[in-house]
Design a protein around this motif. Structure first.
Motif, PDB file in Angstrom:
ATOM      1  N   ALA A   1      49.716 -38.880 -19.673  1.00 16.90           N
ATOM      2  CA  ALA A   1      49.194 -40.007 -18.908  1.00 16.90           C
ATOM      3  C   ALA A   1      47.755 -40.312 -19.298  1.00 16.90           C
ATOM      4  O   ALA A   1      47.387 -41.476 -19.527  1.00 16.90           O
ATOM      5  N   ARG A   2      46.953 -39.281 -19.387  1.00 22.43           N
ATOM      6  CA  ARG A   2      45.543 -39.494 -19.740  1.00 22.43           C
ATOM      7  C   ARG A   2      45.417 -40.028 -21.164  1.00 22.43           C
ATOM      8  O   ARG A   2      44.607 -40.918 -21.430  1.00 22.43           O
TER       9      ARG A   2
ATOM     10  N   THR B   1      47.192 -26.241 -17.206  1.00 18.43           N
ATOM     11  CA  THR B   1      47.056 -27.700 -17.176  1.00 18.43           C
ATOM     12  C   THR B   1      45.590 -28.106 -17.179  1.00 18.43           C
ATOM     13  O   THR B   1      45.187 -29.020 -17.908  1.00 18.43           O
ATOM     14  N   ALA B   2      44.792 -27.434 -16.357  1.00 13.75           N
ATOM     15  CA  ALA B   2      43.356 -27.743 -16.299  1.00 13.75           C
ATOM     16  C   ALA B   2      42.699 -27.528 -17.660  1.00 13.75           C
ATOM     17  O   ALA B   2      41.849 -28.328 -18.088  1.00 13.75           O
TER      18      ALA B   2
ATOM     19  N   LEU C   1      41.300 -31.989 -23.813  1.00 20.32           N
ATOM     20  CA  LEU C   1      41.494 -33.395 -24.168  1.00 20.32           C
ATOM     21  C   LEU C   1      40.229 -34.205 -23.904  1.00 20.32           C
ATOM     22  O   LEU C   1      39.845 -35.061 -24.714  1.00 20.32           O
ATOM     23  N   ALA C   2      39.552 -33.916 -22.808  1.00 18.94           N
ATOM     24  CA  ALA C   2      38.323 -34.630 -22.466  1.00 18.94           C
ATOM     25  C   ALA C   2      37.228 -34.398 -23.501  1.00 18.94           C
ATOM     26  O   ALA C   2      36.377 -35.259 -23.733  1.00 18.94           O
TER      27      ALA C   2
ATOM     28  N   VAL D   1      39.250 -31.937 -28.141  1.00 17.23           N
ATOM     29  CA  VAL D   1      39.710 -30.751 -28.850  1.00 17.23           C
ATOM     30  C   VAL D   1      41.214 -30.842 -29.054  1.00 17.23           C
ATOM     31  O   VAL D   1      41.976 -30.973 -28.093  1.00 17.23           O
ATOM     32  N   VAL D   2      41.641 -30.785 -30.306  1.00 16.59           N
ATOM     33  CA  VAL D   2      43.064 -30.815 -30.630  1.00 16.59           C
ATOM     34  C   VAL D   2      43.443 -29.454 -31.207  1.00 16.59           C
ATOM     35  O   VAL D   2      42.908 -29.047 -32.239  1.00 16.59           O
ATOM     36  N   PRO D   3      44.351 -28.714 -30.557  1.00 11.16           N
ATOM     37  CA  PRO D   3      44.722 -27.389 -31.068  1.00 11.16           C
ATOM     38  C   PRO D   3      45.392 -27.471 -32.425  1.00 11.16           C
ATOM     39  O   PRO D   3      46.178 -28.387 -32.689  1.00 11.16           O
ATOM     40  N   GLU D   4      45.089 -26.535 -33.290  1.00 13.01           N
ATOM     41  CA  GLU D   4      45.696 -26.491 -34.613  1.00 13.01           C
ATOM     42  C   GLU D   4      46.894 -25.547 -34.610  1.00 13.01           C
ATOM     43  O   GLU D   4      46.919 -24.569 -33.868  1.00 13.01           O
TER      44      GLU D   4
END
Length: 288
Positions: free
Chosen positions: A230-231, A250-251, A257-258, A261-264
């Motif tokens: 959603a975000r 979830t937090a 995301l804020a 940071v995108v996990p590899e």
């Protein structure tokens, strides 16, 4: 900021770590654009509680209770998507058909390899998804979820009658069979949750059935994929989750995301990947 009669909507953009049947009372009726939820399938999985370990009668009665509690929260032109197992989808679809109009039964092909599985029946390799609406003028944005044609297809349609055709430029309508790999341990999205759904599927539902700046409700938030989707899609969310550890996960996903940071993906060798896949697939296809 979305508001309600009491002012700013404090329930919004939150995952409430509590039972949805208790927390739903704080959400105003008619405030939700889309209910998108993945309830326990009652297959005996461990979610840190007994929610997936009920008798058939208890499970169906509980399902009817939360459906009746959640539907008043939906706007008149709102929609609902629900993930189910084939074992209980007939009964639950009937419940929903008494209250809504069914638009699709979507089959999610999880791309499970042919190895392993049941030896006394055909191995189950799909989840069932029900798509329901409240009335005929429900919100649906097909253009937001069209699948682009590849270059070869576009080249084949090079005659003048196809030039500028919207369907050729924007892509085709997704069908009711969605072939998207389930999340292996090596996937960058994967967190510690036994039935985490891929963002690709959840984002398709949200973009199609929730307007920009609208609100998505997930009564069983699990690992938080609905909130993250959603975000990422410019929508608001509200959710409930019993397991405090999943609320923490979830937090963390929302915080990452804020911060962009995108996990590899985890580093792996081809040999190791094949061994892990064989072990996972042999185990995971037994129940589902």
């Amino acid at each position: 900021m979305k508001t309600d009669a009491a002012g700013p909507a404090s329930w919004l953009d939150q995952v409430h770590c509590e039972d949805a049947l208790q927390g739903l009372s704080r959400i105003p009726d008619g405030s939700i654009d889309l209910i998108l939820t993945d309830p326990p399938y009652n297959l005996g999985k461990d979610y840190g509680n007994a929610s997936d370990q009920q008798s058939v009668e208890e499970y169906l009665a509980w399902t009817e209770r939360w459906i009746d509690a959640a539907l008043p929260k939906l706007k008149a032109n709102g929609s609902l998507y629900i993930f189910l197992t084939w074992r209980f989808s007939p009964e639950i679809f009937v419940m929903l058909k008494k209250r809504m109009t069914m638009m699709n039964e979507i089959i999610w092909d999880r791309r499970v390899p042919s190895m392993g599985g049941s030896v006394r029946s055909f191995s189950s390799v799909h989840d069932t998804i029900g798509f329901f609406v409240r009335r005929k003028d429900y919100y649906f944005d097909l253009d937001a979820v069209r699948i682009p044609y590849d270059a070869a297809t576009k080249k084949a349609r090079s005659r003048s009658i196809f030039v500028g055709a919207k369907w050729l430029e924007m892509g085709y309508n997704p069908k009711d069979l969605w072939s998207v790999s389930r999340l292996h341990k090596e996937h960058s999205e994967r967190v510690d949750h036994p039935t985490q759904k891929p963002l690709e599927i959840i984002e398709r539902m949200i973009k199609a059935s929730c307007p920009p700046d609208g609100v998505v409700l997930d009564l069983f938030m699990g690992s938080g994929t609905t909130a993250v989707a959603a975000r990422r899609s410019g929508r608001h969310f509200v959710g409930f989750e019993l397991n405090a550890e999943y609320c923490r996960v979830t937090a963390e996903r929302l915080a990452a995301l804020a911060h962009g940071v995108v996990p590899e993906p985890k580093p792996k060798t081809k040999a190791a990947s094949k061994v892990k896949a064989r072990k996972a697939d042999t185990t995971e296809t037994i129940l589902e």
